[in-house]
Design an enzyme around this catalytic site. Structure first.
Site, PDB file in Angstrom:
ATOM      1  N   GLY A   1       0.846  -1.194   0.000  1.00 41.04           N
ATOM      2  CA  GLY A   1       0.000   0.000   0.000  1.00 41.04           C
ATOM      3  C   GLY A   1       0.871   1.230   0.000  1.00 41.04           C
ATOM      4  O   GLY A   1       2.063   1.157   0.301  1.00 41.04           O
TER       5      GLY A   1
ATOM      6  N   CYS B   1       4.867  -6.390   2.266  1.00 40.68           N
ATOM      7  CA  CYS B   1       5.259  -4.989   2.500  1.00 40.68           C
ATOM      8  C   CYS B   1       4.302  -4.308   3.485  1.00 40.68           C
ATOM      9  O   CYS B   1       4.302  -4.621   4.662  1.00 40.68           O
ATOM     10  CB  CYS B   1       5.360  -4.248   1.179  1.00 40.68           C
ATOM     11  SG  CYS B   1       6.208  -2.674   1.317  1.00 40.68           S
ATOM     12  N   TYR B   2       3.434  -3.401   3.000  1.00 47.00           N
ATOM     13  CA  TYR B   2       2.500  -2.733   3.916  1.00 47.00           C
ATOM     14  C   TYR B   2       1.653  -3.750   4.674  1.00 47.00           C
ATOM     15  O   TYR B   2       1.340  -3.564   5.850  1.00 47.00           O
ATOM     16  CB  TYR B   2       1.589  -1.787   3.116  1.00 47.00           C
ATOM     17  CG  TYR B   2       0.701  -0.925   3.992  1.00 47.00           C
ATOM     18  CD1 TYR B   2       1.109   0.347   4.367  1.00 47.00           C
ATOM     19  CD2 TYR B   2      -0.531  -1.394   4.444  1.00 47.00           C
ATOM     20  CE1 TYR B   2       0.310   1.131   5.177  1.00 47.00           C
ATOM     21  CE2 TYR B   2      -1.335  -0.618   5.260  1.00 47.00           C
ATOM     22  CZ  TYR B   2      -0.914   0.647   5.627  1.00 47.00           C
ATOM     23  OH  TYR B   2      -1.701   1.424   6.428  1.00 47.00           O
TER      24      TYR B   2
ATOM     25  N   HIS C   1       8.560  -7.387  -2.530  1.00 52.20           N
ATOM     26  CA  HIS C   1       7.373  -7.643  -3.374  1.00 52.20           C
ATOM     27  C   HIS C   1       7.568  -8.886  -4.244  1.00 52.20           C
ATOM     28  O   HIS C   1       8.160  -8.791  -5.324  1.00 52.20           O
ATOM     29  CB  HIS C   1       7.082  -6.427  -4.262  1.00 52.20           C
ATOM     30  CG  HIS C   1       6.533  -5.283  -3.487  1.00 52.20           C
ATOM     31  ND1 HIS C   1       5.186  -5.071  -3.319  1.00 52.20           N
ATOM     32  CD2 HIS C   1       7.158  -4.295  -2.783  1.00 52.20           C
ATOM     33  CE1 HIS C   1       4.997  -4.005  -2.565  1.00 52.20           C
ATOM     34  NE2 HIS C   1       6.179  -3.510  -2.223  1.00 52.20           N
TER      35      HIS C   1
ATOM     36  N   GLU D   1       5.379 -10.302  -6.009  1.00 52.18           N
ATOM     37  CA  GLU D   1       4.478 -10.281  -7.173  1.00 52.18           C
ATOM     38  C   GLU D   1       5.095  -9.616  -8.394  1.00 52.18           C
ATOM     39  O   GLU D   1       4.583  -9.773  -9.497  1.00 52.18           O
ATOM     40  CB  GLU D   1       3.157  -9.589  -6.796  1.00 52.18           C
ATOM     41  CG  GLU D   1       3.204  -8.073  -6.569  1.00 52.18           C
ATOM     42  CD  GLU D   1       3.628  -7.669  -5.155  1.00 52.18           C
ATOM     43  OE1 GLU D   1       4.377  -8.437  -4.517  1.00 52.18           O
ATOM     44  OE2 GLU D   1       3.234  -6.573  -4.703  1.00 52.18           O
TER      45      GLU D   1
ATOM     46  N   ASP E   1     -11.959  -9.496 -25.819  1.00 52.18           N
ATOM     47  CA  ASP E   1     -12.859  -9.795 -24.708  1.00 52.18           C
ATOM     48  C   ASP E   1     -14.296  -9.973 -25.162  1.00 52.18           C
ATOM     49  O   ASP E   1     -14.950 -10.959 -24.817  1.00 52.18           O
ATOM     50  CB  ASP E   1     -12.776  -8.686 -23.652  1.00 52.18           C
ATOM     51  CG  ASP E   1     -11.348  -8.290 -23.389  1.00 52.18           C
ATOM     52  OD1 ASP E   1     -10.479  -9.167 -23.558  1.00 52.18           O
ATOM     53  OD2 ASP E   1     -11.087  -7.126 -23.049  1.00 52.18           O
TER      54      ASP E   1
ATOM     55  N   LYS F   1      -6.807 -10.916 -18.826  1.00 54.18           N
ATOM     56  CA  LYS F   1      -6.788 -11.060 -20.288  1.00 54.18           C
ATOM     57  C   LYS F   1      -6.181 -12.392 -20.728  1.00 54.18           C
ATOM     58  O   LYS F   1      -6.681 -13.033 -21.651  1.00 54.18           O
ATOM     59  CB  LYS F   1      -6.017  -9.898 -20.902  1.00 54.18           C
ATOM     60  CG  LYS F   1      -6.188  -9.834 -22.383  1.00 54.18           C
ATOM     61  CD  LYS F   1      -6.119  -8.407 -22.868  1.00 54.18           C
ATOM     62  CE  LYS F   1      -7.051  -8.157 -24.004  1.00 54.18           C
ATOM     63  NZ  LYS F   1      -8.032  -7.138 -23.729  1.00 54.18           N
TER      64      LYS F   1
END
Ligand code: XMP
Length: 516
Positions: free
Chosen positions: A54, A81-82, A167, A169, A225, A372
């Site tokens: 965050g 993290c946050y 992080h 991710e 999509d 996606k």
């Protein structure tokens, strides 16, 4: 029922990346706001919780807090993290402002044999981005450290909590995927059964149940999509689906014809084609402000769509009861923060939540929780050609946000020609799959040139090409000079009205992919 991971969003711009990494490990997940009370979250199938990063300091006024009930849900929790700092603060630990911000690649040294780092190197590069530092979490065992961060990763057995200050991710953390996978599989015990083949079968059943015997209309843009949504809906309810394709006059060269022939001939879906070019161009006359343009295009789209829906509804004797849209999870999150998180809105995406409630139609949005790449996998599984499945993303407002300054039909034609050349040459060079988007932008700038012996004074166009995995962040594509050379030569020689071509070398952030 699939295993589920809940990602509690504290407002990080990269929360979606956590969700993508989880889905890539074939585990279903949902993002919810840190402000949503736990009691309101559907916890069916819950196997674990991830607390995102965050932007705030946990001590800042109004900073989002972690609810201590999270640690009593009986499932493992991973704080990033946050998310880790908020846990420290909520459980009697201490977070201090670090002497200097730690930002960028850092070497992590794993301690002991935590399952979070199982089968991963003891020394690895991770991405840090924090200004605060944890000095204490009660009951924590340190499972990794770095030079500036003695508590780089911890395990708190009594809370079933794992925390990482870095992080996992983001792509810059070399073994981030492995760390997340370890959390999901070894620590939470997720089976990894979230596969697209199974999704199709389940979704077809769900759509049939939702729609019953009624009819559905779908706004078809020709993009990945809505095309895949059309094919999926068609498979579920056949002729009771009608697709409405609105040509707003801001499509790419030959796009309207391409979409019409694909759907009319090859897929056999009811297609209702509406040429609304005049309507749009009249409303856009003299409008140069990007947000205003987006709003007008979105608004007009709704108006045209409503008229058409009414007509089809009448024709069907009132049996049209649903509207289908190919809305994706990132659209939902980036645009309106449906998860209520504190992430800020950058642009108003017109296709999200754009169609108003007074249409009197229920919504069918089969991809509302998908990314996606997942929709592409579904398209392939449903037998759509690579040309459709791998189409570049194209913004709802179309060329309208790629023509800076006056929006006239003449300028649309000029841009269509230049843009077609960019895409043709990128395809010829075999770069299509390596590049997220490549297109031309018409600038509100005229410059002097010389062609033959003649002075020219014409418009400039920018070529924009980016690499990206999700459109959230992007880098300008390092296209070979000779390909850029051919693009520039062809545009200047073949497109009347352009005498200068520039290449955009801005990444996102700080730029955005589109110019408006
Ligand atoms: P930006 O310009 O925000 O674009 O970096 C990120 C991605 O989103 C696409 N984009 C849109 N897509 N409706 C859409 O469906 C929109 O209004 C819209 N605006 C931008 C853009 O092409 C890129 O892929």
């Amino acid at each position: 029922m699939h295993d589920k991971i809940i990602i509690i969003d504290f407002g990080s711009q990269v929360t979606q990346l956590i969700a993508r990494r989880v889905r890539e490990a074939n585990v279903y997940c949902e993002i919810v706001s840190c402000r949503m009370p736990l009691a309101e979250i559907n916890l069916a199938g819950l196997k674990g919780v991830i607390l995102s990063g965050g932007p705030a300091s946990v001590y800042a006024k109004g900073a989002p807090q972690a609810d201590v009930a999270i640690y009593k849900l009986g499932v493992p929790v991973l704080g990033i993290c946050y998310g880790m700092q908020a846990t420290a603060q909520a459980t009697g630990g201490k977070v201090i402002r670090a002497d200097h911000r730690e930002f960028g690649r850092t070497e992590l040294r794993v301690q002991g044999t935590s399952p979070l780092f199982a089968k991963l190197p003891k020394k690895q590069t991770v991405w840090m981005s924090h200004g605060d530092r944890i000095t204490k979490i009660p009951g924590a065992e340190v499972i990794a450290e770095s030079d500036n961060c003695p508590l780089a990763a911890v395990h708190v057995p009594k809370l079933n909590f794992y925390g990482v200050q870095f992080h996992p991710e983001v792509a810059h953390t070399d073994h981030g995927k492995g760390i997340i996978k370890n959390f999901l599989k070894s620590i939470c015990g997720c089976k990894g059964d979230w596969k697209m083949g199974a999704f199709i079968a389940e979704e077809i059943e769900r759509i049939r149940k939702q729609v019953g015997k009624e009819r559905v209309i779908l706004g078809l843009s020709g993009g990945v999509d809505s095309s895949v949504a059309a094919v999926l809906l068609h498979k579920a309810i056949g002729k009771r689906l009608t697709c409405i394709f609105v040509n707003n006059g801001l499509l790419r060269k030959d796009e309207a014809e391409g979409v019409r022939s694909l759907f009319a001939k090859h897929i056999g879906i009811n297609l209702d084609y509406v040429d609304a070019t005049k309507r749009f161009m009249t409303k856009l006359k003299g409008v140069a402000d990007p947000e205003q343009k987006r709003k007008i295009i979105g608004h007009e789209f709704v108006a045209v769509f409503k008229d058409e829906a009414k007509r089809i509804k009448k024709k069907s004797g009132g049996h049209v009861k649903f509207l289908a849209q190919g809305t994706l999870y990132p659209d939902v999150i980036e645009s309106v923060s449906v998860h209520g998180g504190p992430a800020s809105v950058i642009k108003s995406h017109h296709n999200v939540g754009g169609l108003p409630a007074d249409l009197g139609l229920g919504l069918v949005e089969p991809f509302r929780f998908l990314f996606k790449d997942e929709v592409r996998a579904i398209g392939t599984e449903l037998g759509l050609s690579d040309a459709v499945v791998w189409r570049q993303p194209f913004p709802g407002p179309g060329l309208g946000v790629r023509i800076l300054g006056d929006l006239t039909m003449d300028r649309v034609h000029v841009l269509q020609e230049a843009d077609a050349i960019v895409r043709e040459e990128i395809a010829k060079a075999g770069l299509e799959r390596k590049i997220w988007q490549a297109f031309a932008v018409l600038l509100p700038v005229k410059s002097v040139g010389v062609m033959g012996d003649e002075r020219t004074y014409e418009q400039a166009c920018a070529v924009r090409a980016v690499t990206s995995s999700d459109g959230m962040t992007a880098d300008w594509a390092k296209i070979p000079y000779d390909v850029l050379g051919v693009i520039s030569n062809r545009i200047i020689n073949e497109v009347r009205g352009i005498n200068r071509v520039v290449y955009d070398i801005t990444s996102k952030p700080p730029g955005t992919i589109e110019w408006e």
